[in-house]
Design a protein around this motif. Structure first.
Motif, PDB file in Angstrom:
ATOM      1  N   MET A  95      10.570  -4.947  -7.586  1.00  0.00           N
ATOM      2  CA  MET A  95       9.394  -4.546  -8.340  1.00  0.00           C
ATOM      3  C   MET A  95       8.742  -5.784  -8.942  1.00  0.00           C
ATOM      4  N   THR A 138       3.853  -7.383 -12.410  1.00  0.00           N
ATOM      5  CA  THR A 138       2.587  -6.722 -12.741  1.00  0.00           C
ATOM      6  C   THR A 138       2.766  -5.220 -12.837  1.00  0.00           C
ATOM      7  N   ASP A 139       3.447  -4.623 -11.833  1.00  0.00           N
ATOM      8  CA  ASP A 139       3.726  -3.188 -11.879  1.00  0.00           C
ATOM      9  C   ASP A 139       4.624  -2.843 -13.056  1.00  0.00           C
ATOM     10  N   ALA A 189       2.647  -2.904 -16.280  1.00  0.00           N
ATOM     11  CA  ALA A 189       1.715  -1.778 -16.389  1.00  0.00           C
ATOM     12  C   ALA A 189       2.449  -0.506 -16.796  1.00  0.00           C
ATOM     13  N   ILE A 190       3.614  -0.292 -16.202  1.00  0.00           N
ATOM     14  CA  ILE A 190       4.392   0.908 -16.532  1.00  0.00           C
ATOM     15  C   ILE A 190       4.954   0.805 -17.939  1.00  0.00           C
ATOM     16  N   ILE A 211       8.455   5.424  -9.910  1.00  0.00           N
ATOM     17  CA  ILE A 211       8.914   4.284  -9.135  1.00  0.00           C
ATOM     18  C   ILE A 211       9.922   4.819  -8.132  1.00  0.00           C
ATOM     19  N   VAL A 219       0.490   6.474 -12.425  1.00  0.00           N
ATOM     20  CA  VAL A 219       0.873   5.195 -11.841  1.00  0.00           C
ATOM     21  C   VAL A 219       2.070   5.433 -10.922  1.00  0.00           C
ATOM     22  N   ALA A 255       4.690   3.176  -7.985  1.00  0.00           N
ATOM     23  CA  ALA A 255       5.033   1.879  -7.411  1.00  0.00           C
ATOM     24  C   ALA A 255       6.229   2.032  -6.492  1.00  0.00           C
ATOM     25  N   ALA A 304      13.990  -2.095 -10.098  1.00  0.00           N
ATOM     26  CA  ALA A 304      13.028  -1.579 -11.070  1.00  0.00           C
ATOM     27  C   ALA A 304      13.619  -1.564 -12.475  1.00  0.00           C
TER      28      ALA A 304
END
Length: 546
Positions: free
Chosen positions: A191, A194-195, A198-199, A292, A312, A314, A321
């Protein structure tokens, strides 16, 4: 790159050498015509064959071994009916996200389509309950296929893989090089920061956020990582692996918190029946969702159920993650402590009335009386193993008992695996206490594995909650149709302890609360596989509410 095999060796020898290169030392197996070359190749190797009494048991043992060690579990069975017998156990491993490889003998390639002995479309049969399923086409591919099977089983969302091995492929000669060590390595779906950020920001902005994880995050090693994420974020992180889903008794009154949550992250957790598909009233209609997952198909399925509420998503494997989110610098823990404490208290809650629970029947115990005292066997050991299987009795056990390692029948909801699970756990952990709780229905599936346990000196304590019926189904009939329309759920109040003793195990029978603790202590001290047959009143599984 390892050098070519010199001189040329049989496919079976290349298979064993590949397993050794992968670090495999134990293979759970049941003999049969098609795999005799593998038995011969393993004879003088450092791989031990654990020979069982049923093909499904080979997979269940490999499953428990994999969950406890974190390494791939290898099951080896013969072709045709032997392969077919192993298939149902793959479903339990699949839903438990357990990295297992099933190796099945197969009719010779040269005879396919001619009516060969036990010819069967084996790969097609295993495909629905495995991540990948294929037949090795030639002897020069056998080492690479084995490495590929191990890599697939452990990568992404872990799960079972099947590889069929035709007998003429096993007997043919090859000089092809063994695969390099990195051929077995997990292919990470990492992961990105950036993702992750954001989460983290979205969760931190919520008032009552939750992070829900799936079975792959509930091993002993991964629970430590999940705990670190909860500590870093201040957000409750709750693992879910039970077929009872939101009413899993091991989660206490947690279901009451779900409807209060305003933002839920599915971290490797499927949006399925265990979460009531994210619908109300289990969750609020305006609850926001994040996801995720290592598989796009799971995100697509969530989109169908949630629509725009899935804000969101990913692609990443659960382990990477968890690590990425733990390292995020965007957590805002101000005001989060009260919600975290409320969720933790709801999970820990157990009814006060359980302390004095008794049976209304003579010579019977309440499940709390039968199971609660077992916790003393699991305390104070860093690798103690608790195994739970069965319908209602399994739910009582999960509500009452805990240990560093927990192996349950999982989201599959299939029963019968407890005894093989116990053997696989003992092979993985030679010295840890192991307590396996099961119902009398469960015992009947693989009771002959007491023979395997005795032959290989694999001690554990099996406790049977004996209510002389298929109680989960009985409770459904009672609830939906009434007492006068119950049918097909009756069993005999049998002395399963005597069956275990006939195989050479230790056996005890218990009909009173006072007799339980001494019987369990004798079983644990026997140094043998042990069966404690406890006669209980058949209560429904607990539905814990405050």
């Amino acid at each position: 790159m390892p050098p070519p095999l010199q001189p040329a060796v049989r496919g079976a020898d290349a298979l064993i050498q590949t397993l050794l290169l992968a670090g495999v030392k134990k293979v759970f197996t049941l003999s049969g015509n098609h795999i005799m070359p593998v038995f011969d190749a393993a004879f003088a190797s450092d791989i031990e064959l654990i020979h069982t009494r049923h093909e499904a048991s080979t997979v269940h043992m490999a499953d428990a071994y994999a969950r406890i060690t974190g390494e791939v579990g290898i099951a080896l069975v013969t072709g045709g009916p032997g392969h077919a017998n192993a298939i149902p156990a793959l479903y339990t491993a699949q839903m438990a996200e357990s990295p297992v490889v099933l190796l099945s003998g197969h009719a010779p390639v040269a005879q396919l389509g001619k009516g060969a002995f036990q010819e069967m479309r084996q790969a097609d049969l295993a495909a629905p309950v495995s991540k990948a399923s294929w037949m090795c086409a030639s002897v020069d591919e056998i080492a690479a296929d084995m490495a590929n099977a191990i890599r697939i089983a452990k990568s992404g969302r872990p799960g079972p893989v099947h590889l069929s091995l035709p007998s003429d492929v096993l007997e043919a000669m090859t000089s092809v090089s063994l695969p390099p060590k990195d051929a077995f390595a997990v292919v990470p779906l990492k992961m990105g920061s950036t993702d992750a950020d954001a989460i983290a920001k979205r969760l931190a902005s919520a008032s009552r956020p939750l992070i829900l994880t799936g079975p792959a995050s509930l091993t002993k090693a991964q629970r430590k990582c999940v705990a670190a994420l909860e500590a870093a974020s201040g957000i409750p992180v709750v693992g879910m692996e039970s077929p009872r889903g939101v009413t899993d008794p091991s989660l206490g009154a947690f279901a009451e918190c779900l409807a209060e949550s305003d933002c839920v992250l599915l971290l490797g957790k499927r949006l399925d029946f265990t979460l009531k598909f994210g619908a109300k009233p289990t969750f609020a209609a305006n609850c926001s969702w994040l996801q995720i997952d290592s598989e796009q198909i799971e995100i697509d399925r969530s989109l169908k159920a949630l629509g725009s509420r899935l804000e969101v998503a990913a692609i990443a494997d659960a382990a990477s993650a968890v690590d990425a989110l733990t390292q995020s610098q965007h957590w805002n823990r101000s005001g989060a402590q009260a919600w975290l404490q409320k969720v933790q208290a709801s999970i820990a809650y157990r009814p006060t009335g359980w302390a004095t629970a008794t049976s209304s029947m003579a010579d019977r115990l309440h499940p709390v009386q039968a199971l609660g005292p077992l916790q003393t066997l699991l305390n104070d050991h860093p690798d103690a193993v608790f195994i739970s299987d069965g319908g209602e009795i399994g739910q009582w056990a999960q509500a009452l008992l805990h240990a560093p390692h927990r192996v349950i029948n999982g989201v599959a909801g299939a029963i019968g695996a407890a005894l093989p699970f116990a053997l696989g756990a003992r092979v993985a952990l030679p010295n840890a206490p192991i307590v396996a709780v099961m119902g009398d229905g469960t015992f009947g599936f693989h009771c002959a594995e007491f023979d395997t346990a005795v032959r290989y000196a694999l001690p554990f304590v099996a406790v049977i909650g004996n209510d002389a019926r298929w109680n989960a189904e009985y409770q459904i009939q009672l609830r939906d149709y009434g007492r006068e329309r119950t049918i097909g759920c009756e069993l005999l109040p049998s002395h399963y302890d005597k069956i275990a003793a006939a195989f050479g195990a230790h056996g005890e029978s218990v009909t009173s609360a006072a007799a339980l603790q001494p019987a369990v202590a004798r079983a644990a001290a026997s140094g043998k596989p042990a069966c404690v047959n406890v006669f209980i009143e058949g209560f429904p599984a607990p539905n814990i509410k405050r």
